[in-house]
Design an enzyme around this catalytic site. Structure first.
Site, short mmCIF file in Angstrom:
data_model
loop_
_atom_site.label_atom_id
_atom_site.label_comp_id
_atom_site.label_asym_id
_atom_site.label_seq_id
_atom_site.Cartn_x
_atom_site.Cartn_y
_atom_site.Cartn_z
N ASN A 9 0.87 -1.18 0.00
CA ASN A 9 0.00 0.00 0.00
C ASN A 9 0.91 1.23 0.00
O ASN A 9 1.51 1.55 1.02
CB ASN A 9 -0.89 -0.04 1.26
CG ASN A 9 -1.74 1.20 1.38
OD1 ASN A 9 -1.77 2.06 0.50
ND2 ASN A 9 -2.45 1.32 2.50
N LYS A 11 0.16 4.25 -0.16
CA LYS A 11 -0.45 5.42 0.49
C LYS A 11 -0.20 6.67 -0.37
O LYS A 11 -0.26 6.57 -1.59
CB LYS A 11 0.07 5.56 1.93
CG LYS A 11 -0.16 4.25 2.72
CD LYS A 11 0.05 4.39 4.19
CE LYS A 11 -0.21 3.04 4.87
NZ LYS A 11 -0.07 3.06 6.32
N HIS A 99 -9.56 1.12 4.87
CA HIS A 99 -8.28 1.26 5.57
C HIS A 99 -8.48 2.15 6.80
O HIS A 99 -9.26 3.11 6.75
CB HIS A 99 -7.22 1.85 4.63
CG HIS A 99 -5.85 1.76 5.22
ND1 HIS A 99 -5.39 2.66 6.16
CD2 HIS A 99 -4.86 0.85 5.04
CE1 HIS A 99 -4.16 2.30 6.52
NE2 HIS A 99 -3.82 1.21 5.85
N GLU A 101 -6.81 4.47 8.00
CA GLU A 101 -6.56 5.90 7.77
C GLU A 101 -7.78 6.57 7.15
O GLU A 101 -8.06 7.74 7.41
CB GLU A 101 -5.30 6.07 6.90
CG GLU A 101 -4.04 5.79 7.74
CD GLU A 101 -2.88 5.21 6.97
OE1 GLU A 101 -2.87 5.26 5.73
OE2 GLU A 101 -1.95 4.68 7.63
N GLU A 171 -5.40 -5.09 10.49
CA GLU A 171 -4.36 -4.08 10.71
C GLU A 171 -4.65 -3.35 12.02
O GLU A 171 -5.45 -2.40 12.04
CB GLU A 171 -4.36 -3.06 9.56
CG GLU A 171 -4.05 -3.66 8.21
CD GLU A 171 -3.49 -2.61 7.25
OE1 GLU A 171 -2.37 -2.82 6.78
OE2 GLU A 171 -4.14 -1.58 7.02
N GLY A 177 2.54 2.15 10.97
CA GLY A 177 3.47 3.27 10.87
C GLY A 177 4.19 3.59 12.18
O GLY A 177 4.83 4.64 12.30
N SER A 216 3.44 -2.33 10.35
CA SER A 216 4.90 -2.41 10.53
C SER A 216 5.50 -3.76 10.13
O SER A 216 6.39 -4.27 10.79
CB SER A 216 5.29 -2.04 11.97
OG SER A 216 4.88 -0.72 12.26
P1 13P Z 1 3.04 0.30 7.82
O1 13P Z 1 3.60 -0.96 7.21
O2 13P Z 1 3.78 1.53 7.40
O3 13P Z 1 2.89 0.16 9.31
O4 13P Z 1 1.56 0.47 7.22
C1 13P Z 1 0.69 -0.59 7.27
C2 13P Z 1 -0.52 -0.26 6.49
O5 13P Z 1 -1.30 0.60 6.87
C3 13P Z 1 -0.76 -0.98 5.23
O6 13P Z 1 -2.02 -0.73 4.74
#
Ligand code: 13P
Length: 254
Positions: A9, A11, A99, A101, A171, A177, A216
């Site tokens: 992803n 982002k 997601h 976010e 997740e 992150g 992560s």
């Molecule tokens: P990270 O791997 O940066 O923690 O992000 C995970 C994520 O949100 C994948 O969709």
């Protein structure tokens, strides 16, 4: 047999030139891995602006293309939104839905997630449906019930046949992150709990649904995570932005 999926992803990262270079490196890296990328499915989810360019780089290869979001309507007055037929047209077969976010910053509720899941399936595409608890919810001991609610509402009105076409991603928000990965044991416990809930809601097809872990995931922890019986792949954020680290994750050795 659940074929593992490693999805990146991206982002809100990568200009067109950077996106092309990364997609090309991933494609070439996957083509080279005689050591085993063949038994796993690799997916890239670039931002909307880079989808067409990345589709061009991936054409004819084994790496699949996903979008990070979609609207549930086919077309209309929805400024700033992108529809499923548009995404299909550009070469996407998959869409990340719900997601954390988007739930956190864009107010996406389980009801919205549900509309998007059903619309994605109707469009003949595959949703990657994200669920997971916040730190406060885990500390309050509510992690299992939160995820159960997200499943019940997000997958409402889905048929057992529809369930077989979705991919889930667990997740935990506190692991995204932050560099704080869920331990393989905690992740496995949650994946088993998710599969149990799916079985209660949908019957035996739950055993065939792929459940990815995200939060992560890095080259140095992917192997241990992938050793867990209910972890069927990874949804990778930060570590997918460089070809070398993403390809190492693709080449996980359980
Ligand atoms: P990270 O791997 O940066 O923690 O992000 C995970 C994520 O949100 C994948 O969709």
């Amino acid at each position: 047999m659940r074929r593992p999926v490693i999805a990146g992803n991206w982002k809100m990262h990568k200009t067109l030139a950077e996106a092309r270079a990364l997609a090309r490196a991933v494609r070439n890296g996957c083509a080279e891995s005689a050591d085993g990328a063949a038994d796993r499915e690799v997916v890239l989810a670039p931002p909307f602006t880079a989808l067409a360019a990345v589709a061009g780089e991936l054409e004819g290869g084994a790496v699949s293309l996903a979008a990070q979001n979609a609207h549930w309507e086919d077309k209309g007055a929805f400024t700033g939104e992108v529809s499923l037929p548009m995404l299909k047209d550009v070469g996407c077969g998959m869409v990340i839905v719900g997601h954390s976010e988007r739930r956190q910053y864009c107010g996406e509720t389980d009801a919205v997630v549900n509309r998007k899941v059903l619309a994605t399936l109707k469009a003949g595409m595959q949703p990657i449906v994200c669920i997971g608890e916040t730190l406060a919810e885990r500390e309050a001991g509510r992690h299992e019930s939160v995820v159960a609610e997200q499943l019940a509402a997000g997958l409402a009105n889905l048929t057992p046949g529809g369930l077989l076409r979705i991919i889930l991603a667990y997740e935990p928000v506190w692991a995204i992150g932050t560099g704080r990965t869920a331990s393989p044991e905690i992740a496995q416990e949650m994946h088993a709990c998710i599969r149990k809930r799916l079985a209660e809601g949908f019957g035996t097809s739950a055993g065939e649904v792929r459940i990815l872990y995200g939060g992560s995931v890095k080259p140095d922890n992917v192997d241990a995570l992938m050793r867990q019986p209910d972890i069927d792949g990874a949804l990778v954020g930060g570590a997918c932005l460089e070809a070398e680290s993403f390809l190492r994750i693709v080449r996980f050795q359980p």
